[in-house]
Design an enzyme around this catalytic site. Structure first.
Site, PDB file in Angstrom:
ATOM      1  N   ASP A   1       0.908  -1.142   0.000  1.00  0.00           N
ATOM      2  CA  ASP A   1       0.000   0.000   0.000  1.00  0.00           C
ATOM      3  C   ASP A   1       0.950   1.194   0.000  1.00  0.00           C
ATOM      4  O   ASP A   1       1.567   1.498   1.021  1.00  0.00           O
ATOM      5  CB  ASP A   1      -0.860  -0.018   1.277  1.00  0.00           C
ATOM      6  CG  ASP A   1      -1.861   1.117   1.283  1.00  0.00           C
ATOM      7  OD1 ASP A   1      -1.462   2.256   0.982  1.00  0.00           O
ATOM      8  OD2 ASP A   1      -3.038   0.875   1.574  1.00  0.00           O
ATOM      9  N   HIS A   2       1.067   1.858  -1.160  1.00  0.00           N
ATOM     10  CA  HIS A   2       2.174   2.824  -1.253  1.00  0.00           C
ATOM     11  C   HIS A   2       2.005   4.015  -0.308  1.00  0.00           C
ATOM     12  O   HIS A   2       2.971   4.716  -0.032  1.00  0.00           O
ATOM     13  CB  HIS A   2       2.437   3.249  -2.700  1.00  0.00           C
ATOM     14  CG  HIS A   2       1.458   4.237  -3.259  1.00  0.00           C
ATOM     15  ND1 HIS A   2       0.254   3.882  -3.796  1.00  0.00           N
ATOM     16  CD2 HIS A   2       1.520   5.591  -3.366  1.00  0.00           C
ATOM     17  CE1 HIS A   2      -0.384   4.955  -4.203  1.00  0.00           C
ATOM     18  NE2 HIS A   2       0.355   6.011  -3.959  1.00  0.00           N
TER      19      HIS A   2
ATOM     20  N   HIS B   1      -5.788   2.774   1.231  1.00  0.00           N
ATOM     21  CA  HIS B   1      -5.011   3.952   1.642  1.00  0.00           C
ATOM     22  C   HIS B   1      -5.636   4.719   2.820  1.00  0.00           C
ATOM     23  O   HIS B   1      -4.958   5.033   3.795  1.00  0.00           O
ATOM     24  CB  HIS B   1      -4.854   4.926   0.473  1.00  0.00           C
ATOM     25  CG  HIS B   1      -4.200   4.341  -0.736  1.00  0.00           C
ATOM     26  ND1 HIS B   1      -3.201   3.393  -0.667  1.00  0.00           N
ATOM     27  CD2 HIS B   1      -4.394   4.560  -2.052  1.00  0.00           C
ATOM     28  CE1 HIS B   1      -2.811   3.077  -1.882  1.00  0.00           C
ATOM     29  NE2 HIS B   1      -3.524   3.759  -2.749  1.00  0.00           N
TER      30      HIS B   1
HETATM   31  N1  LIG Z   1      -0.904   2.885 -12.069  1.00  0.00           N
HETATM   32  C1  LIG Z   1      -0.952   3.350 -10.837  1.00  0.00           C
HETATM   33  O1  LIG Z   1      -0.782   4.538 -10.551  1.00  0.00           O
HETATM   34  C2  LIG Z   1      -1.199   2.415  -9.697  1.00  0.00           C
HETATM   35  C3  LIG Z   1      -1.465   1.076  -9.912  1.00  0.00           C
HETATM   36  N2  LIG Z   1      -1.662   0.241  -8.853  1.00  0.00           N
HETATM   37  C4  LIG Z   1      -1.942  -1.176  -9.061  1.00  0.00           C
HETATM   38  O2  LIG Z   1      -0.865  -1.771  -9.804  1.00  0.00           O
HETATM   39  C5  LIG Z   1      -1.335  -2.803 -10.644  1.00  0.00           C
HETATM   40  C6  LIG Z   1      -0.881  -2.530 -12.077  1.00  0.00           C
HETATM   41  O3  LIG Z   1      -1.447  -1.300 -12.494  1.00  0.00           O
HETATM   42  P1  LIG Z   1      -1.043  -0.577 -13.856  1.00  0.00           P
HETATM   43  O4  LIG Z   1       0.402  -0.706 -14.129  1.00  0.00           O
HETATM   44  O5  LIG Z   1      -1.654   0.773 -13.765  1.00  0.00           O
HETATM   45  O6  LIG Z   1      -1.850  -1.437 -14.935  1.00  0.00           O
HETATM   46  P2  LIG Z   1      -1.635  -1.465 -16.502  1.00  0.00           P
HETATM   47  O7  LIG Z   1      -2.945  -1.830 -17.096  1.00  0.00           O
HETATM   48  O8  LIG Z   1      -0.955  -0.232 -17.007  1.00  0.00           O
HETATM   49  O9  LIG Z   1      -0.595  -2.656 -16.715  1.00  0.00           O
HETATM   50  C7  LIG Z   1      -0.993  -4.000 -16.583  1.00  0.00           C
HETATM   51  C8  LIG Z   1       0.190  -4.907 -16.860  1.00  0.00           C
HETATM   52  O10 LIG Z   1      -0.276  -6.254 -16.788  1.00  0.00           O
HETATM   53  C9  LIG Z   1       0.182  -6.948 -17.932  1.00  0.00           C
HETATM   54  N3  LIG Z   1      -0.774  -7.987 -18.296  1.00  0.00           N
HETATM   55  C10 LIG Z   1      -2.103  -7.859 -18.504  1.00  0.00           C
HETATM   56  N4  LIG Z   1      -2.640  -9.049 -18.861  1.00  0.00           N
HETATM   57  C11 LIG Z   1      -1.615  -9.938 -18.882  1.00  0.00           C
HETATM   58  C12 LIG Z   1      -1.515 -11.312 -19.180  1.00  0.00           C
HETATM   59  N5  LIG Z   1      -2.596 -12.039 -19.514  1.00  0.00           N
HETATM   60  N6  LIG Z   1      -0.312 -11.897 -19.112  1.00  0.00           N
HETATM   61  C13 LIG Z   1       0.791 -11.189 -18.777  1.00  0.00           C
HETATM   62  N7  LIG Z   1       0.765  -9.875 -18.466  1.00  0.00           N
HETATM   63  C14 LIG Z   1      -0.427  -9.260 -18.531  1.00  0.00           C
HETATM   64  C15 LIG Z   1       0.255  -5.882 -18.996  1.00  0.00           C
HETATM   65  O11 LIG Z   1       1.156  -6.313 -19.997  1.00  0.00           O
HETATM   66  P3  LIG Z   1       0.865  -6.242 -21.581  1.00  0.00           P
HETATM   67  O12 LIG Z   1      -0.437  -5.517 -21.789  1.00  0.00           O
HETATM   68  O13 LIG Z   1       2.045  -5.542 -22.120  1.00  0.00           O
HETATM   69  O14 LIG Z   1       0.805  -7.642 -21.949  1.00  0.00           O
HETATM   70  C16 LIG Z   1       0.820  -4.717 -18.216  1.00  0.00           C
HETATM   71  O15 LIG Z   1       2.207  -4.826 -18.107  1.00  0.00           O
HETATM   72  C17 LIG Z   1      -2.861  -2.816 -10.438  1.00  0.00           C
HETATM   73  O16 LIG Z   1      -3.164  -3.777  -9.457  1.00  0.00           O
HETATM   74  C18 LIG Z   1      -3.181  -1.431  -9.903  1.00  0.00           C
HETATM   75  O17 LIG Z   1      -4.339  -1.429  -9.078  1.00  0.00           O
HETATM   76  C19 LIG Z   1      -1.530   0.676  -7.560  1.00  0.00           C
HETATM   77  C20 LIG Z   1      -1.242   1.992  -7.283  1.00  0.00           C
HETATM   78  C21 LIG Z   1      -1.104   2.981  -8.319  1.00  0.00           C
HETATM   79  O1  LIG Z   2      -3.427   3.720  -5.508  1.00  0.00           O
HETATM   80  C1  LIG Z   2      -3.791   4.730  -6.100  1.00  0.00           C
HETATM   81  O2  LIG Z   2      -3.250   5.901  -5.748  1.00  0.00           O
HETATM   82  C2  LIG Z   2      -3.282   6.999  -6.647  1.00  0.00           C
HETATM   83  C3  LIG Z   2      -2.980   8.244  -5.802  1.00  0.00           C
HETATM   84  O3  LIG Z   2      -1.690   8.091  -5.265  1.00  0.00           O
HETATM   85  P1  LIG Z   2      -0.828   9.378  -4.837  1.00  0.00           P
HETATM   86  O4  LIG Z   2       0.431   8.812  -4.304  1.00  0.00           O
HETATM   87  O5  LIG Z   2      -0.651  10.206  -6.078  1.00  0.00           O
HETATM   88  O6  LIG Z   2      -1.628  10.116  -3.825  1.00  0.00           O
HETATM   89  C4  LIG Z   2      -4.624   7.140  -7.328  1.00  0.00           C
HETATM   90  O7  LIG Z   2      -4.542   8.146  -8.335  1.00  0.00           O
HETATM   91  C5  LIG Z   2      -4.987   5.825  -7.970  1.00  0.00           C
HETATM   92  O8  LIG Z   2      -6.306   5.928  -8.524  1.00  0.00           O
HETATM   93  C6  LIG Z   2      -4.947   4.702  -6.978  1.00  0.00           C
HETATM   94  O9  LIG Z   2      -5.079   3.453  -7.665  1.00  0.00           O
END
Ligand SMILES: NC(=O)C1=CN([C@@H]2O[C@H](COP(=O)(O)OP(=O)(O)OC[C@H]3O[C@@H](n4cnc5c(N)ncnc54)[C@H](OP(=O)(O)O)[C@@H]3O)[C@@H](O)[C@H]2O)C=CC1
Ligand SMILES: O=C1O[C@H](COP(=O)(O)O)[C@@H](O)[C@H](O)[C@H]1O
Length: 481
Positions: free
Chosen positions: A178-179, A241
């Site tokens: 949980d960042h 969070h």
């Molecule tokens: N983005 C953010 O700011 C935050 C994200 N999170 C959490 O982090 C996690 C990732 O989020 P995020 O990076 O935004 O998501 P994205 O949708 O940007 O990325 C998802 C990733 O999963 C991979 N993926 C999807 N399906 C498959 C599959 N079948 N096999 C292998 N790889 C797969 C994709 O690879 P490709 O499509 O290249 O195959 C891609 O690298 C989530 O749980 C999200 O809730 C938490 C805090 C903040």
């Molecule tokens: O985990 C998440 O956090 C971001 C907000 O993070 P912050 O560090 O910029 O406060 C939020 O935008 C996103 O929807 C959520 O998945």
């Protein structure tokens, strides 16, 4: 720190580019990565190792808080390999296993393996069970799993997920990230009172009238509608969070205790949260969804017009609630929490409002409550608001005593948490019990949503949220700070 392999599922995703690669680079610059580390990135499409390293470099250039140093850059990038991988395809695990083994032999490192699941929650189960059946987790060294939030989508799915994960990893090996727990000011809460005896008397519960926790964002749903339209603010921000911030605020510790004891204290807090009944939830909870509006001079769409969002969506982009911690310290002191997208400012902060026992009178005009504000992000500061008499008007005016740190010099949350996971320190990761108890508190609200027991109020983008959220506090003569 021990040498290891770091396997990143979702290495082509948003989180990896914006947070994880820059965090690894900053750790490298600070000499906080293991001497020998093999980093393996995974995504579905083919990509050569060279192209993957260039992708990592672009991410670091774009998002690292530090200036990229040409001198060590090639050495840093040389640690990365890429493997085209589909989580549902058994053959993919075979290739991954081979790559991990080969690199361990090439670098002469032990079979210590850290798996980071930076993928959507629906893939977590299948990955861990395949890691088990493929033999990747039958290694001669330690293994650890970092799982992103949200952990499950309700109480039942979270329990099921945990049961499945524990077939491959035991509780000590699971790092539920949980960042918000990695933000330096949040980590500071643990020792704030211990390190500042003056605050101990200031933070006497008898003097506190209420606590407010805000996580407001200006961004909208961005490109994540697929996930967010099912999750809403309640699963995206509140279950994890915001409840973690409630726990960290409420535990403040007068003496130093161990990492494990901190987690136990946090569990005690969440266990003491007064449950909300779904039928009565409307009295303590306000949910909202943004309409079109203006964010700092730029017109923006309403939630239902965002790409990928259904135009009849009833998803919440705003959530506010009043909650009570029924333990001897916090009994009767309301905690107000709120979070929302497309609000007027980006700010995460904790405000402690003190009781004001003085009445406005001829000699005491203009008195306002004392406030202690802990600004968590984007800037870090601690401020105390006090009343000072203005001799010209003979009225009291609020003035601020403020200490702020230079946020640019502070490590990012993901840096601190990755480092801890590499070391095997789980203090600032969520224990299963905390997650389960959080879902238990949230579950009646999810049911209230489903049964239409909680109205969905609208608010214009760029505002502070629905008017109804102000009324939550007005009934006790408070207001949001
Ligand atoms: N983005 C953010 O700011 C935050 C994200 N999170 C959490 O982090 C996690 C990732 O989020 P995020 O990076 O935004 O998501 P994205 O949708 O940007 O990325 C998802 C990733 O999963 C991979 N993926 C999807 N399906 C498959 C599959 N079948 N096999 C292998 N790889 C797969 C994709 O690879 P490709 O499509 O290249 O195959 C891609 O690298 C989530 O749980 C999200 O809730 C938490 C805090 C903040
Ligand atoms: O985990 C998440 O956090 C971001 C907000 O993070 P912050 O560090 O910029 O406060 C939020 O935008 C996103 O929807 C959520 O998945």
């Amino acid at each position: 720190m021990q040498d290891m392999t770091f396997v990143l599922f979702g290495a082509t995703g948003d989180l990896a580019q914006r947070k994880l690669f820059p965090a690894l680079y900053n750790l490298y610059l600070d000499g906080r990565l293991p001497e020998n580390i093999s980093i393996v990135g995974l995504g579905r499409n083919y990509c050569s190792n060279e192209d993957f390293q260039s992708k990592v470099e672009r991410a670091v250039q774009a998002y690292s808080r530090r200036t990229v140093q040409p001198s060590g850059l090639q050495d840093f990038l040389s640690k990365f390999r890429y493997c085209a991988f589909d989580v549902t395809d058994k053959e993919s695990y075979h290739h991954l296993h081979e790559l991990i083994d080969n690199r361990e032999i090439e670098l002469g490192i032990p079979q210590n393996r850290l798996f980071y699941l930076s993928v959507g929650p629906s893939l977590v189960d299948v990955i861990t069970s395949n890691l088990n059946s493929s033999g990747i987790c039958q290694n001669n060294g330690w293994k650890r799993l970092i799982v992103e939030k949200p952990f499950g989508s309700d109480l039942e799915t979270a329990r099921q997920l945990n049961k499945n994960l524990s077939k491959t990893f035991n509780e000590e090996e699971i790092y539920r990230i949980d960042h918000y727990l990695g933000k330096p000011m949040v980590q500071n809460l643990e020792t704030l009172v211990l390190a500042n005896p003056a605050l101990k008397s200031l933070l006497d519960h008898k003097q506190i009238s209420n606590v407010q926790i805000t996580a407001s964002e200006t961004v909208g749903v961005e490109t994540r509608a697929d996930y967010y339209d099912k999750a809403g603010a309640i699963r995206d921000m509140v279950q994890n969070h915001l409840l973690q911030l409630v726990m960290m605020t409420a535990i403040y510790l007068p003496e130093k205790i161990t990492a494990n004891e901190i987690r136990v204290k946090k569990m005690e807090i969440i266990e003491s949260l007064r449950p909300l009944l779904k039928e009565n939830a409307y009295k303590d909870v306000v949910r909202g969804q943004y309409e079109s509006g203006d964010i700092q001079g730029t017109p923006v769409f309403g939630y239902k017009e965002e790409p990928g969002v259904d135009d009849s969506s009833k998803n919440d982009t705003y959530f506010a609630a009043r909650l009570y911690i029924d333990n001897p310290s916090w009994s009767g002191i309301p905690f107000y929490i709120r979070t929302g997208k497309r609000l007027n400012q980006k700010s995460t902060r904790i405000v402690i409002e003190f009781k004001n026992n003085m009445k406005d009178s001829d000699v005491l005009q203009g008195l306002t409550p004392n406030l202690l504000i802990l600004e968590i992000s984007p800037n870090e500061s601690i401020s105390l608001r006090v009343n000072m008499k203005d001799p010209s008007s003979n009225r009291f005016e609020p003035v601020w005593i403020n200490f702020s740190t230079n946020s640019e010099s502070l490590p990012e949350a993901y840096e601190l948490l990755l480092f801890d996971a590499m070391l095997g320190n789980a203090t600032f990761f969520s224990h299963w019990k905390e997650v389960e108890l959080s879902w238990e508190w949230i579950q009646p609200l999810l049911e209230a949503y489903q049964e239409n027991l909680l109205p969905l109020y609208s608010y214009p983008a760029g505002s502070t949220g629905p008017e109804e959220a102000n009324q939550l506090l007005q009934s006790k003569q408070f207001k949001w700070w």
